[in-house]
Design a protein around this motif. Structure first.
Motif: not given
Length: 136
Positions: A62, A64, A113-114, A117, A120
């Motif tokens: 992914c 990031t 962690e975002e 999002e 994410e």
């Protein structure tokens, strides 16, 4: 006469960094090797990757955001799981160069962690100090 300064990270500094992770993933702390700063990728240990990352990413990669220190802008890089190891690809050499990360630097990689999002992960890299790099 110049006095050599000991820039090795203190145990107190390491403990503070480890406690600051809010994602449940412990900080990944390593001394950067020449291969970490010269090659086109940063490879995390297989043990760390399987224990803490594989469950979130699976075998897929992914994109990031990776931040340096207290930087608020960050750089976009790609995570990928290859042969059971988490790797930072696509932009790692530019990130290393622009943030002056060198072989011998002790770095803490902190996963977060975002907020925008959900689920994410982003990554914050802190240079904690330096360790002597053996010359051959």
């Amino acid at each position: 006469m110049a006095i050599a300064q000991d820039l090795r990270p203190s145990k107190k500094k390491l403990r503070l960094v480890c406690r600051a992770c809010g994602s449940g993933i412990p900080a990944y702390i390593c001394t950067m090797k020449k291969s970490n700063v010269v090659k086109r990728q940063m490879v995390f240990s297989r043990q760390f990757s399987k224990r803490h990352i594989f469950g979130r990413l699976g075998t897929y990669g992914c994109e990031t955001r990776v931040f340096a220190g207290r930087d608020l802008v960050g750089s976009k890089l790609n995570f990928s799981m290859i042969h059971g190891e988490l790797r930072l690809l696509g932009g790692w050499p530019l990130f290393v160069k622009s943030h002056r990360i060198e072989a011998g630097h002790v770095c803490a990689f902190m996963f977060q962690e975002e907020e925008e999002e959900e689920g994410e992960l982003s990554l914050r890299v802190h240079v904690l100090g330096t360790m002597p790099v053996p010359t051959i």
